[in-house]
Design an enzyme around this catalytic site. Structure first.
Site, mmCIF file in Angstrom:
data_model
loop_
_atom_site.group_PDB
_atom_site.id
_atom_site.type_symbol
_atom_site.label_atom_id
_atom_site.label_comp_id
_atom_site.label_asym_id
_atom_site.label_seq_id
_atom_site.Cartn_x
_atom_site.Cartn_y
_atom_site.Cartn_z
ATOM 1 C CD GLU A 146 -3.018 -0.928 2.282
ATOM 2 O OE1 GLU A 146 -3.031 0.371 2.863
ATOM 3 O OE2 GLU A 146 -3.813 -1.844 2.446
ATOM 4 C CG HIS B 59 -4.941 4.162 2.265
ATOM 5 N ND1 HIS B 59 -6.018 4.862 2.728
ATOM 6 C CD2 HIS B 59 -5.395 2.809 2.249
ATOM 7 C CE1 HIS B 59 -6.916 4.044 2.885
ATOM 8 N NE2 HIS B 59 -6.545 2.678 2.826
ATOM 9 C CG HIS C 234 -7.772 -0.522 -0.532
ATOM 10 N ND1 HIS C 234 -8.703 -0.417 -0.217
ATOM 11 C CD2 HIS C 234 -6.914 -0.003 0.442
ATOM 12 C CE1 HIS C 234 -8.989 0.134 1.025
ATOM 13 N NE2 HIS C 234 -7.868 0.327 1.649
ATOM 14 C CG ASP D 16 -8.666 2.021 5.178
ATOM 15 O OD1 ASP D 16 -7.535 1.758 5.728
ATOM 16 O OD2 ASP D 16 -8.984 1.475 4.183
#
Ligand code: ZN
Length: 129
Positions: free
Chosen positions: A24, A73, A75, A86
């Site tokens: 990630e 961020h 995935h 999250d």
């Protein structure tokens, strides 16, 4: 409610997510720039921004009178929405959350969310040139 970003910044975010793959990637987005952050978790299913770098970046933004617009961020294997973790770890409720899904590496997808009161709500993401 929506999130409007310069197309250039959005592109930088996507490139960063690809470079971090298969882990990630993460970073901060202000009104004018993307600030990449090291993911010290070094994981394909988790991210943790380097705390010292994070504090430094937030301090810089404040000094420059810039706002933290979004936290990004990726995935690497999807899905295109925030995970339970999250949502639990959304420490900056005033910032939008930008998620890049690389489930199809050649076709990255991006979505924006507001996370508040333990709930994630998708918001409109607009790219301007
Ligand atoms: Zn996530």
């Amino acid at each position: 409610m929506n999130l409007t970003l310069e197309a250039r910044i959005l592109q930088e975010v996507i490139e960063h997510a690809k470079a971090a793959y298969p882990n990630e990637g993460c970073g901060l987005v202000s009104g004018t720039r993307f600030i990449p952050m090291p993911n010290i978790a070094q994981s394909a299913s988790e991210f943790e921004m380097d705390p010292a770098e994070l504090i430094k970046a937030l301090r810089e933004l404040r000094t420059e009178g810039e706002e933290l617009v979004a936290i990004y961020h990726s995935h690497p294997h999807g899905p295109l929405r925030p995970s339970k973790t999250d949502i639990e770890r959304a420490y900056y409720p005033e910032a939008a959350h930008l998620i890049v899904s690389l489930a199809e590496l050649e076709h990255p997808r991006v979505a924006a969310f507001r996370i508040a009161n333990g709930e994630a709500l998708e918001i409109e993401l607009r790219a301007i040139v």
